[in-house]
Design a protein around this motif. Structure first.
Motif, PDB file in Angstrom:
ATOM      1  N   LEU A 161      -1.503  -6.628   6.308  1.00  0.00           N
ATOM      2  CA  LEU A 161      -2.778  -6.338   5.653  1.00  0.00           C
ATOM      3  C   LEU A 161      -3.019  -7.265   4.476  1.00  0.00           C
ATOM      4  O   LEU A 161      -4.134  -7.768   4.282  1.00  0.00           O
ATOM      5  CB  LEU A 161      -2.775  -4.876   5.189  1.00  0.00           C
ATOM      6  N   TRP A 162      -1.979  -7.509   3.692  1.00  0.00           N
ATOM      7  CA  TRP A 162      -2.139  -8.299   2.473  1.00  0.00           C
ATOM      8  C   TRP A 162      -2.129  -9.797   2.707  1.00  0.00           C
ATOM      9  O   TRP A 162      -2.866 -10.542   2.051  1.00  0.00           O
ATOM     10  CB  TRP A 162      -1.012  -7.941   1.480  1.00  0.00           C
ATOM     11  N   PHE A 163      -1.304 -10.270   3.647  1.00  0.00           N
ATOM     12  CA  PHE A 163      -1.084 -11.712   3.785  1.00  0.00           C
ATOM     13  C   PHE A 163      -1.731 -12.312   5.041  1.00  0.00           C
ATOM     14  O   PHE A 163      -1.718 -13.531   5.205  1.00  0.00           O
ATOM     15  CB  PHE A 163       0.412 -12.028   3.767  1.00  0.00           C
ATOM     16  N   HIS A 164      -2.231 -11.455   5.949  1.00  0.00           N
ATOM     17  CA  HIS A 164      -2.956 -11.934   7.148  1.00  0.00           C
ATOM     18  C   HIS A 164      -2.154 -13.002   7.903  1.00  0.00           C
ATOM     19  O   HIS A 164      -2.658 -14.090   8.210  1.00  0.00           O
ATOM     20  CB  HIS A 164      -4.322 -12.497   6.755  1.00  0.00           C
ATOM     21  N   PHE A 165      -0.893 -12.700   8.182  1.00  0.00           N
ATOM     22  CA  PHE A 165      -0.050 -13.716   8.812  1.00  0.00           C
ATOM     23  C   PHE A 165      -0.223 -13.796  10.324  1.00  0.00           C
ATOM     24  O   PHE A 165       0.373 -14.642  10.968  1.00  0.00           O
ATOM     25  CB  PHE A 165       1.431 -13.517   8.461  1.00  0.00           C
ATOM     26  N   ASP A 166      -1.002 -12.879  10.923  1.00  0.00           N
ATOM     27  CA  ASP A 166      -1.359 -13.028  12.335  1.00  0.00           C
ATOM     28  C   ASP A 166      -2.717 -12.383  12.567  1.00  0.00           C
ATOM     29  O   ASP A 166      -3.373 -11.914  11.633  1.00  0.00           O
ATOM     30  CB  ASP A 166      -0.276 -12.454  13.261  1.00  0.00           C
ATOM     31  N   THR A 167      -3.163 -12.396  13.821  1.00  0.00           N
ATOM     32  CA  THR A 167      -4.520 -11.922  14.127  1.00  0.00           C
ATOM     33  C   THR A 167      -4.586 -10.432  14.428  1.00  0.00           C
ATOM     34  O   THR A 167      -5.666  -9.896  14.654  1.00  0.00           O
ATOM     35  CB  THR A 167      -5.078 -12.695  15.335  1.00  0.00           C
ATOM     36  N   ALA A 168      -3.452  -9.740  14.466  1.00  0.00           N
ATOM     37  CA  ALA A 168      -3.440  -8.311  14.768  1.00  0.00           C
ATOM     38  C   ALA A 168      -4.089  -7.529  13.632  1.00  0.00           C
ATOM     39  O   ALA A 168      -3.849  -7.789  12.453  1.00  0.00           O
ATOM     40  CB  ALA A 168      -2.013  -7.833  14.984  1.00  0.00           C
ATOM     41  N   SER A 169      -4.932  -6.564  13.992  1.00  0.00           N
ATOM     42  CA  SER A 169      -5.594  -5.728  12.987  1.00  0.00           C
ATOM     43  C   SER A 169      -4.598  -4.710  12.439  1.00  0.00           C
ATOM     44  O   SER A 169      -3.974  -3.972  13.212  1.00  0.00           O
ATOM     45  CB  SER A 169      -6.789  -5.000  13.608  1.00  0.00           C
ATOM     46  N   PRO A 170      -4.426  -4.641  11.122  1.00  0.00           N
ATOM     47  CA  PRO A 170      -3.443  -3.713  10.545  1.00  0.00           C
ATOM     48  C   PRO A 170      -3.815  -2.247  10.764  1.00  0.00           C
ATOM     49  O   PRO A 170      -4.997  -1.893  10.791  1.00  0.00           O
ATOM     50  CB  PRO A 170      -3.464  -4.068   9.047  1.00  0.00           C
ATOM     51  N   PHE A 171      -2.811  -1.432  10.930  1.00  0.00           N
ATOM     52  CA  PHE A 171      -2.943   0.025  11.016  1.00  0.00           C
ATOM     53  C   PHE A 171      -3.935   0.462  12.100  1.00  0.00           C
ATOM     54  O   PHE A 171      -4.802   1.305  11.868  1.00  0.00           O
ATOM     55  CB  PHE A 171      -3.340   0.605   9.656  1.00  0.00           C
ATOM     56  N   THR A 172      -3.806  -0.130  13.280  1.00  0.00           N
ATOM     57  CA  THR A 172      -4.643   0.258  14.418  1.00  0.00           C
ATOM     58  C   THR A 172      -3.763   0.581  15.619  1.00  0.00           C
ATOM     59  O   THR A 172      -2.590   0.219  15.672  1.00  0.00           O
ATOM     60  CB  THR A 172      -5.617  -0.875  14.803  1.00  0.00           C
ATOM     61  N   ARG A 173      -4.313   1.276  16.583  1.00  0.00           N
ATOM     62  CA  ARG A 173      -3.664   1.655  17.825  1.00  0.00           C
ATOM     63  C   ARG A 173      -2.276   2.254  17.584  1.00  0.00           C
ATOM     64  O   ARG A 173      -2.159   3.271  16.911  1.00  0.00           O
ATOM     65  CB  ARG A 173      -3.586   0.448  18.780  1.00  0.00           C
ATOM     66  N   ASP A 174      -1.235   1.625  18.124  1.00  0.00           N
ATOM     67  CA  ASP A 174       0.108   2.193  18.021  1.00  0.00           C
ATOM     68  C   ASP A 174       0.659   2.146  16.598  1.00  0.00           C
ATOM     69  O   ASP A 174       1.721   2.698  16.324  1.00  0.00           O
ATOM     70  CB  ASP A 174       1.067   1.456  18.964  1.00  0.00           C
ATOM     71  N   ARG A 175      -0.069   1.505  15.685  1.00  0.00           N
ATOM     72  CA  ARG A 175       0.340   1.441  14.274  1.00  0.00           C
ATOM     73  C   ARG A 175      -0.683   2.149  13.387  1.00  0.00           C
ATOM     74  O   ARG A 175      -0.930   1.742  12.254  1.00  0.00           O
ATOM     75  CB  ARG A 175       0.489  -0.026  13.865  1.00  0.00           C
ATOM     76  N   SER A 176      -1.246   3.241  13.891  1.00  0.00           N
ATOM     77  CA  SER A 176      -2.277   3.956  13.149  1.00  0.00           C
ATOM     78  C   SER A 176      -1.683   4.789  12.024  1.00  0.00           C
ATOM     79  O   SER A 176      -0.505   5.160  12.050  1.00  0.00           O
ATOM     80  CB  SER A 176      -3.070   4.857  14.096  1.00  0.00           C
TER      81      SER A 176
END
Length: 341
Positions: free
Chosen positions: A78-93
């Motif tokens: 969330l803070w460093f945007h090191f990849d394109t995955a959206s933080p805290f979504t789907r299996d990481r909700s």
């Protein structure tokens, strides 16, 4: 090795590809051991409460540690945007954090595995503990046979409703676990009455059992995978007596030590693999997008062994710094107070 996304020599071996079935050995063995240790000790609701606290104390601290590691990784995303995955979504909700804290994430609540994926087994196991404690309190003389009925129902539910049969986790994990756990409880009540082989015959039976078990796991696909629990019933029965040389081999200190670390290895490995995959994508180590491949299978093998060694190293730290201290603390909390003179 089943989870490791590295193009090694062994990655496509059927025994590795079907390695998920060995989780059902854990369920059978767990039912056997829990029945052996607690079937005669749960007399009151207080005993059952102490049992649940001790069992949760065995798994929850390390589970929470790894959940915190995954949440920390997500905060970094969330803070460093090191990849394109959206933080805290789907299996990481965010909501899945709470179901994981309560260890109910595999009770058919989510449509996929969440956070530390392998922890689904802990969730299913906790459900078995609750059912076990209730059955022993309500029907102490018949709980094994009632449990056997529940086991049959669980197996039938997996056959009828699980889309991938025994490769079911977040949806029909509890029926799958009940199937193995309570057949293990039943076996524990019967195994002392069943004659066992001795000496050389016992060794031959142990060797044959290991070979047949591995062949079955390597071969089994589709609905036939449901029979693997019955295979593991045979494995536990053969090795519970510890009569042969294979059993004595398993008593080697190095193997006993790995056994002591095994829960920590199981809990930390997915976090290590997740971080490794993030790095591998950044460093273009995944030419086909699915597995790490350096262009040489032998180099891939060495890398896989190094990753495994790193996982074991972190697991040893987790075992000594978190798992064991938590166990000692829970043991002190739940130790029965001596009766007054």
């Amino acid at each position: 090795m089943f989870h490791m996304p590295i193009a090694s020599h062994w990655r496509d071996w059927p025994l590795i590809q079907h390695g998920y079935l060995f989780v059902d050995y854990f369920f059978v063995l767990s039912g056997f051991v829990i029945a052996h240790a607690y079937a005669e000790r749960l007399k009151t609701a207080r005993d059952a409460g102490r049992f649940m606290v001790r069992r949760l104390g065995r798994v929850w601290p390390l589970h929470v540690l790894m959940l915190a590691c995954f949440v920390g990784l997500e905060l970094c995303r969330l803070w460093f945007h090191f990849d394109t995955a959206s933080p805290f979504t789907r299996d990481r909700s965010v909501e899945a954090i709470f179901t994981n804290l309560l260890l109910i994430q595999a009770w058919h609540i989510h449509p996929y595995l969440t956070w530390n994926g392998p922890s689904w087994t802990l969730s299913a196991e906790v459900a078995c503990y609750l059912i076990f404690a209730a059955l022993v309190l309500v029907a102490p003389k018949r709980f094994r046979w009632i449990g056997a009925v529940l086991a049959v129902i669980g197996g039938l539910m997996v056959v009828e409703f699980a889309k991938r049969w025994m490769n079911t986790t977040y949806d029909f994990a509890v029926p799958r676990a009940v199937y193995g756990f309570f057949l293990g409880c039943l076996l524990q009540g019967l195994w002392t009455r069943i004659p066992r082989l001795k000496a050389g015959a016992a060794t031959a039976l142990e060797v044959a059992t290991v070979v047949m078990c591995c062949l079955f796991v390597a071969w089994a696909e589709g609905p036939v995978t449901v029979l693997v629990t019955l295979v593991f019933i045979g494995v536990v029965w053969v090795f519970a007596g510890e009569e042969g040389k294979v059993s004595r081999l398993l008593d080697l200190p190095v193997l006993v030590t790995f056994g002591r670390w095994s829960f920590a290895i199981y809990m930390v490995h997915m976090f290590v693999l997740t971080v490794m995959l993030i790095m591998a994508r950044k460093l273009h180590w995944m030419p086909n997008g699915r597995r790490i491949d350096f262009g040489s299978v032998w180099l891939n093998d060495l890398f896989a062994i190094a990753v495994f060694a790193g996982i074991v190293g972190l697991a040893v730290l987790a075992h000594h710094l978190v798992e064991r201290p938590a166990q000692r603390l829970i043991d002190r909390w739940t130790k029965p107070k001596p009766a007054a003179a």
